[in-house]
Design a protein around this motif. Structure first.
Motif, PDB file in Angstrom:
ATOM      1  N   THR A 148       0.846  -1.189   0.000  1.00 27.29           N
ATOM      2  CA  THR A 148       0.000   0.000   0.000  1.00 27.29           C
ATOM      3  C   THR A 148       0.880   1.238   0.000  1.00 27.29           C
ATOM      4  OG1 THR A 148      -0.062   0.179   2.406  1.00 27.29           O
ATOM      5  CG2 THR A 148      -1.716  -1.248   1.368  1.00 27.29           C
ATOM      6  N   ALA A 149       0.273   2.394  -0.216  1.00 28.00           N
ATOM      7  CA  ALA A 149       1.037   3.647  -0.224  1.00 28.00           C
ATOM      8  C   ALA A 149       1.728   3.864   1.116  1.00 28.00           C
ATOM      9  CB  ALA A 149       0.107   4.814  -0.545  1.00 28.00           C
ATOM     10  N   ARG A 150       1.027   3.575   2.215  1.00 26.85           N
ATOM     11  CA  ARG A 150       1.619   3.767   3.535  1.00 26.85           C
ATOM     12  C   ARG A 150       2.765   2.788   3.772  1.00 26.85           C
ATOM     13  NH1 ARG A 150       2.249   7.780   6.702  1.00 26.85           N
ATOM     14  NH2 ARG A 150       0.068   8.178   7.204  1.00 26.85           N
ATOM     15  N   GLU A 151       2.601   1.549   3.312  1.00 26.05           N
ATOM     16  CA  GLU A 151       3.668   0.565   3.475  1.00 26.05           C
ATOM     17  C   GLU A 151       4.897   0.958   2.671  1.00 26.05           C
ATOM     18  OE1 GLU A 151       0.595  -3.186   4.246  1.00 26.05           O
ATOM     19  OE2 GLU A 151       1.523  -2.880   2.274  1.00 26.05           O
ATOM     20  N   ARG A 152       4.688   1.549   1.496  1.00 25.19           N
ATOM     21  CA  ARG A 152       5.826   2.027   0.702  1.00 25.19           C
ATOM     22  C   ARG A 152       6.516   3.195   1.404  1.00 25.19           C
ATOM     23  NH1 ARG A 152       6.038   0.363  -4.672  1.00 25.19           N
ATOM     24  NH2 ARG A 152       6.880   2.340  -5.408  1.00 25.19           N
ATOM     25  N   ASP A 153       5.738   4.041   2.059  1.00 26.26           N
ATOM     26  CA  ASP A 153       6.329   5.134   2.843  1.00 26.26           C
ATOM     27  C   ASP A 153       7.208   4.577   3.956  1.00 26.26           C
ATOM     28  OD1 ASP A 153       5.028   7.034   1.318  1.00 26.26           O
ATOM     29  OD2 ASP A 153       3.369   7.298   2.736  1.00 26.26           O
ATOM     30  N   VAL A 154       6.699   3.554   4.638  1.00 21.83           N
ATOM     31  CA  VAL A 154       7.456   2.941   5.731  1.00 21.83           C
ATOM     32  C   VAL A 154       8.735   2.298   5.201  1.00 21.83           C
ATOM     33  CG1 VAL A 154       7.445   1.079   7.441  1.00 21.83           C
ATOM     34  CG2 VAL A 154       5.448   2.574   7.210  1.00 21.83           C
ATOM     35  N   LEU A 155       8.650   1.581   4.080  1.00 22.51           N
ATOM     36  CA  LEU A 155       9.824   0.927   3.510  1.00 22.51           C
ATOM     37  C   LEU A 155      10.850   1.951   3.034  1.00 22.51           C
ATOM     38  CD1 LEU A 155      11.314  -1.600   2.706  1.00 22.51           C
ATOM     39  CD2 LEU A 155       9.944  -1.724   0.627  1.00 22.51           C
ATOM     40  N   ALA A 156      10.380   3.054   2.479  1.00 18.50           N
ATOM     41  CA  ALA A 156      11.300   4.111   2.044  1.00 18.50           C
ATOM     42  C   ALA A 156      12.065   4.676   3.239  1.00 18.50           C
ATOM     43  CB  ALA A 156      10.531   5.220   1.333  1.00 18.50           C
ATOM     44  N   LEU A 157      11.383   4.882   4.364  1.00 21.70           N
ATOM     45  CA  LEU A 157      12.055   5.396   5.563  1.00 21.70           C
ATOM     46  C   LEU A 157      12.985   4.345   6.158  1.00 21.70           C
ATOM     47  CD1 LEU A 157       9.037   7.322   7.107  1.00 21.70           C
ATOM     48  CD2 LEU A 157      11.118   8.318   6.154  1.00 21.70           C
ATOM     49  N   MET A 158      12.623   3.070   6.049  1.00 22.20           N
ATOM     50  CA  MET A 158      13.538   2.004   6.460  1.00 22.20           C
ATOM     51  C   MET A 158      14.807   2.067   5.630  1.00 22.20           C
ATOM     52  SD  MET A 158      10.831  -1.168   6.864  1.00 22.20           S
ATOM     53  CE  MET A 158      12.101  -2.432   6.774  1.00 22.20           C
ATOM     54  N   ALA A 159      14.657   2.306   4.322  1.00 23.85           N
ATOM     55  CA  ALA A 159      15.817   2.372   3.430  1.00 23.85           C
ATOM     56  C   ALA A 159      16.715   3.549   3.761  1.00 23.85           C
ATOM     57  CB  ALA A 159      15.356   2.458   1.975  1.00 23.85           C
ATOM     58  N   GLU A 160      16.132   4.633   4.296  1.00 22.13           N
ATOM     59  CA  GLU A 160      16.941   5.776   4.720  1.00 22.13           C
ATOM     60  C   GLU A 160      17.750   5.447   5.963  1.00 22.13           C
ATOM     61  OE1 GLU A 160      14.775   9.414   5.172  1.00 22.13           O
ATOM     62  OE2 GLU A 160      13.669   9.135   3.297  1.00 22.13           O
ATOM     63  N   GLY A 161      17.372   4.367   6.650  1.00 28.27           N
ATOM     64  CA  GLY A 161      18.098   3.952   7.842  1.00 28.27           C
ATOM     65  C   GLY A 161      17.409   4.312   9.136  1.00 28.27           C
ATOM     66  N   ARG A 162      16.146   4.696   9.087  1.00 28.85           N
ATOM     67  CA  ARG A 162      15.444   5.132  10.292  1.00 28.85           C
ATOM     68  C   ARG A 162      14.950   3.948  11.117  1.00 28.85           C
ATOM     69  NH1 ARG A 162      14.432  10.634   9.978  1.00 28.85           N
ATOM     70  NH2 ARG A 162      14.705  11.531   7.896  1.00 28.85           N
ATOM     71  N   SER A 163      14.947   4.121  12.417  1.00 28.35           N
ATOM     72  CA  SER A 163      14.434   3.121  13.338  1.00 28.35           C
ATOM     73  C   SER A 163      12.917   3.170  13.353  1.00 28.35           C
ATOM     74  CB  SER A 163      14.954   3.395  14.750  1.00 28.35           C
ATOM     75  OG  SER A 163      14.450   4.646  15.211  1.00 28.35           O
TER      76      SER A 163
END
Length: 224
Positions: A148-163
Motif C-alpha cells: 500500500t502507499a503507507r507501506e511504501r512510505d514505511v519501507l522508504a524510511l527504512m531504506a533511509e536507515g530510520r528506526s
C-alpha cells in the motif's frame, strides 16, 4: 577520516564533526591518500566524496569499496553532489552494515548530518531521501506493487536507515502501527522466515534492487 578534494568543504566538514565530538584522524584529497590514511589509522568512520581526482568520476566510490573489502570495521558515508543511486546499491551489495550515501546539501542541516554519521558509525545505514525517492520511481513494476502507499512510505524510511521510532515520528503514527506495517511488508515481499532483523535488511535490499550476493552478509541488529 575525511576525504574531500575541495579544501573549503573539507575544512567545513572537519569543523562540523569535531564540534559534534568526533576525532578526525586524518584528511585526504584523493582516493589514494584516503586508502593510505585508512590503512595507517584504521578509523571507525570514513566520510568520502564520490568524485575525486584525478578523473572526478567514481574514484571515491572505488576507494570506499576497497575499504569495505580490506577493512570492514571502517564504516563509510559517501557524499555526492548529485543523486546517483547505483553507488548506494554498489556499497550495499558488499556489506549492509555501516554504510551511508547522502547529498552534500545535507551537511547544511548539521543536526541531521551528525545523526546520520552516528547511525552509520554504529553499524546502521543512512540513505538520502532523494535517492530513496528515485528508487521508488525506478522500482515501479515489481513485487513492491503489492504494498500500500503507507507501506511504501514505511519501507522508504527504512531504506533511509530510520528506526521504528524514527519512522513513527516522521509519519506521525504510533510505533505499534509502524511494527504492523513492517510485518505486512515482510509478508507481502515473500521474504523467507528468519530473524526479524535479517528480514528487515532483506526488505530494504529488495527495495534497493541489490542482488542475492548482499543477502548473504552478516545480520544487522537494532540499527535500521
Amino acid at each position: 577520516m575525511i576525504a574531500e578534494d575541495s579544501v573549503l568543504l573539507r575544512i567545513g566538514l572537519v569543523k562540523v564533526v569535531e564540534m559534534a565530538g568526533f576525532e578526525v584522524a586524518a584528511e585526504a584529497g584523493d582516493g589514494q591518500e584516503l586508502l593510505a590514511a585508512v590503512e595507517e589509522h584504521r578509523p571507525d568512520l570514513a566520510v568520502v566524496d564520490v568524485r575525486m581526482p584525478p578523473g572526478f568520476t567514481d574514484e571515491g566510490v572505488r576507494a570506499a569499496l576497497e575499504i569495505r573489502q580490506k577493512w570492514p570495521s571502517t564504516a563509510v558515508l559517501m557524499l555526492s553532489q548529485y543523486v546517483e543511486e547505483r553507488y548506494a546499491a554498489d556499497l550495499l551489495a558488499t556489506n549492509t552494515s555501516g554504510v551511508g550515501y547522502l547529498l552534500k546539501q545535507r551537511v547544511a542541516d548539521v543536526e541531521e548530518f551528525i545523526e546520520a554519521l552516528r547511525r552509520v558509525a554504529a553499524g546502521g545505514t543512512a540513505l538520502d531521501p532523494q535517492v530513496v525517492a528515485q528508487l521508488l520511481v525506478r522500482r515501479a513494476s515489481d513485487p513492491l506493487e503489492r504494498l500500500t502507499a503507507r507501506e511504501r512510505d514505511v519501507l522508504a524510511l527504512m531504506a533511509e536507515g530510520r528506526s521504528n521510532a524514527g519512522i513513527a515520528a516522521q509519519l506521525v503514527v504510533s510505533e505499534s502501527a509502524v511494527a504492523k506495517h513492517i510485518n505486512n511488508i515482510l509478508a507481502k515481499l515473500d521474504l523467507p522466515k528468519a530473524d526479524a532483523d535479517h528480514r528487515r535488511v532483506l526488505a530494504v535490499l529488495r527495495f534497493l534492487g541489490v542482488g542475492a550476493r548482499a543477502c548473504r552478509v552478516p545480520v544487522l541488529r537494532g540499527v535500521m
